[in-house]
Design a protein around this motif. Structure first.
Motif, PDB file in Angstrom:
ATOM      1  N   UNK A 101       0.999  -1.094  -2.984  1.00  0.00           N
ATOM      2  CA  UNK A 101      -0.305  -1.711  -2.698  1.00  0.00           C
ATOM      3  C   UNK A 101      -0.197  -2.738  -1.569  1.00  0.00           C
ATOM      4  N   UNK A 102       0.851  -3.588  -1.653  1.00  0.00           N
ATOM      5  CA  UNK A 102       1.028  -4.627  -0.627  1.00  0.00           C
ATOM      6  C   UNK A 102       1.315  -4.011   0.741  1.00  0.00           C
ATOM      7  N   UNK A 103       2.071  -2.919   0.749  1.00  0.00           N
ATOM      8  CA  UNK A 103       2.335  -2.232   2.016  1.00  0.00           C
ATOM      9  C   UNK A 103       1.027  -1.809   2.680  1.00  0.00           C
ATOM     10  N   UNK A 104       0.105  -1.312   1.863  1.00  0.00           N
ATOM     11  CA  UNK A 104      -1.151  -0.799   2.426  1.00  0.00           C
ATOM     12  C   UNK A 104      -2.092  -1.935   2.817  1.00  0.00           C
ATOM     13  N   UNK A 105      -2.027  -3.048   2.066  1.00  0.00           N
ATOM     14  CA  UNK A 105      -2.925  -4.176   2.338  1.00  0.00           C
ATOM     15  C   UNK A 105      -2.501  -5.010   3.542  1.00  0.00           C
ATOM     16  N   UNK A 106      -1.224  -4.902   3.891  1.00  0.00           N
ATOM     17  CA  UNK A 106      -0.643  -5.844   4.855  1.00  0.00           C
ATOM     18  C   UNK A 106      -1.415  -5.932   6.180  1.00  0.00           C
TER      19      UNK A 106
ATOM     20  N   UNK B 132       5.882  11.272  -1.637  1.00  0.00           N
ATOM     21  CA  UNK B 132       5.020  10.164  -2.057  1.00  0.00           C
ATOM     22  C   UNK B 132       5.054   9.039  -1.025  1.00  0.00           C
ATOM     23  N   UNK B 133       6.259   8.746  -0.500  1.00  0.00           N
ATOM     24  CA  UNK B 133       6.358   7.690   0.523  1.00  0.00           C
ATOM     25  C   UNK B 133       5.529   8.052   1.753  1.00  0.00           C
ATOM     26  N   UNK B 134       5.579   9.313   2.135  1.00  0.00           N
ATOM     27  CA  UNK B 134       4.824   9.699   3.329  1.00  0.00           C
ATOM     28  C   UNK B 134       3.322   9.612   3.058  1.00  0.00           C
ATOM     29  N   UNK B 135       2.915   9.924   1.833  1.00  0.00           N
ATOM     30  CA  UNK B 135       1.485   9.784   1.511  1.00  0.00           C
ATOM     31  C   UNK B 135       1.066   8.315   1.532  1.00  0.00           C
ATOM     32  N   UNK B 136       1.967   7.417   1.101  1.00  0.00           N
ATOM     33  CA  UNK B 136       1.674   5.979   1.207  1.00  0.00           C
ATOM     34  C   UNK B 136       1.571   5.577   2.683  1.00  0.00           C
ATOM     35  N   UNK B 137       2.468   6.126   3.507  1.00  0.00           N
ATOM     36  CA  UNK B 137       2.424   5.796   4.945  1.00  0.00           C
ATOM     37  C   UNK B 137       1.101   6.241   5.560  1.00  0.00           C
ATOM     38  N   UNK B 138       0.592   7.364   5.114  1.00  0.00           N
ATOM     39  CA  UNK B 138      -0.710   7.828   5.616  1.00  0.00           C
ATOM     40  C   UNK B 138      -1.818   6.891   5.129  1.00  0.00           C
ATOM     41  N   UNK B 139      -1.761   6.512   3.851  1.00  0.00           N
ATOM     42  CA  UNK B 139      -2.761   5.573   3.311  1.00  0.00           C
ATOM     43  C   UNK B 139      -2.706   4.258   4.078  1.00  0.00           C
ATOM     44  N   UNK B 140      -1.494   3.816   4.407  1.00  0.00           N
ATOM     45  CA  UNK B 140      -1.340   2.566   5.152  1.00  0.00           C
ATOM     46  C   UNK B 140      -2.004   2.666   6.535  1.00  0.00           C
ATOM     47  N   UNK B 141      -1.823   3.806   7.177  1.00  0.00           N
ATOM     48  CA  UNK B 141      -2.469   3.980   8.485  1.00  0.00           C
ATOM     49  C   UNK B 141      -3.993   4.014   8.340  1.00  0.00           C
ATOM     50  N   UNK B 142      -4.464   4.651   7.268  1.00  0.00           N
ATOM     51  CA  UNK B 142      -5.915   4.767   7.061  1.00  0.00           C
ATOM     52  C   UNK B 142      -6.559   3.437   6.678  1.00  0.00           C
ATOM     53  N   UNK B 143      -5.752   2.495   6.198  1.00  0.00           N
ATOM     54  CA  UNK B 143      -6.286   1.208   5.747  1.00  0.00           C
ATOM     55  C   UNK B 143      -6.944   0.435   6.882  1.00  0.00           C
TER      56      UNK B 143
END
Ligand code: ADP
Ligand code: MG
Length: 242
Positions: free
Chosen positions: A97-102, A143-154
């Motif tokens: 969550x913090x990775x995506x919010x940063x 899963x990590x790559x999907x988080x990386x995509x979510x992070x970019x979309x944030x």
């Protein structure tokens, strides 16, 4: 108006000219896949689209920003363009969550509660709502790559660039990441996708670009490039990878 306008783009590293004059226009909502042999300049091309590389010559206009103008506000440009690489580069000491919010919080696009809501919504979208509090080390590669995509979309980008986002993954995890990219395509995201997944390129793209030796050798609909390639170099390449 093109979302991405590239005219006569050249890029040299020292005396090595690796992009030899590319002309590319990408319309809003269009999905362009870039294929080609290793070393042909695919990554360099993608990196020029958000100026991770200095542009040697030609013109690159992305989302109305002229990247060849020395006064261009790169921070602003990059807020409009999400990029996902082969390696995910998540911060290991932070939760998912913090990775995506940063970035949204640091760049003051959103308050913390807003960023948190948005991150949770994005995790839902990439199928990882249950992993919000996990650390990256607890996740699989897919899963990590999907988080990386979510992070970019944030950052609510208008354009997404993918550079071989599935190349480092075990085969059984490729599908789940491609599905996220497919969903984005269906939602109308403008995307440039460098990929080795020919079946995926054929299925998802509006247009396919085949690059070799720093040039666009052939481009067209997936049906034409994969089904009836006109150039011998394209045929050779496809014969090796299909
Ligand atoms: P691809 O992604 O198609 O495999 P790249 O864009 O990574 O190709 O590389 C194209 C060429 O540019 C290669 O010859 C590579 O060695 C060279 N190159 C890429 N990045 C650099 C760099 N930072 N410094 C020097 N040469 C580079
Ligand atoms: Mg590459």
């Amino acid at each position: 108006m093109s979302k991405i306008h590239v005219a006569g783009l050249t890029k040299s590293f020292g005396s090595n000219e690796v992009l030899k004059g590319l002309d590319v226009d990408v319309a809003e909502g269009e999905v362009v896949c870039v294929i080609g042999p290793s070393g042909s300049g695919k990554s360099t091309f993608l990196r020029c689209l958000n100026k991770l590389e200095d542009i040697t010559g030609g013109k690159v206009v992305v989302d109305g920003f002229d990247l060849t103008d020395p006064k261009v506000d790169l921070d602003k440009v990059r807020q409009h363009i999400g990029m996902v690489f082969q390696h995910f580069n998540l911060f290991p000491h932070m939760s998912v969550l913090e990775n995506i919010m940063l970035a949204p919080v640091e760049l003051k696009k959103l308050s913390r509660p807003q960023a948190r809501n948005k991150a949770l919504e994005l995790l839902e979208r990439v199928g990882l709502a249950s992993k919000a509090d996990a650390r990256p080390a607890q996740l699989s590669g897919g899963q990590k790559q999907r988080v990386a995509i979510a992070r970019a979309l944030a950052m609510s980008p208008d354009i997404m660039l993918f550079d071989e986002a599935t190349s480092a993954l075990d085969p059984e995890m490729v599908g789940e990441v491609l599905q996220v990219i497919r969903d984005l395509a269906a939602e109308g995201m403008t995307m440039v996708v460098v990929t080795h997944e020919m079946g995926f390129a054929r299925e998802v793209s509006d247009r396919v670009i085949f690059m070799a030796d720093g040039l666009i050798v052939e481009e067209g609909s997936p049906e034409s490039v994969f089904g009836a390639p006109r150039q011998p170099r394209t045929r050779d390449f496809l014969a090796k990878v299909l």
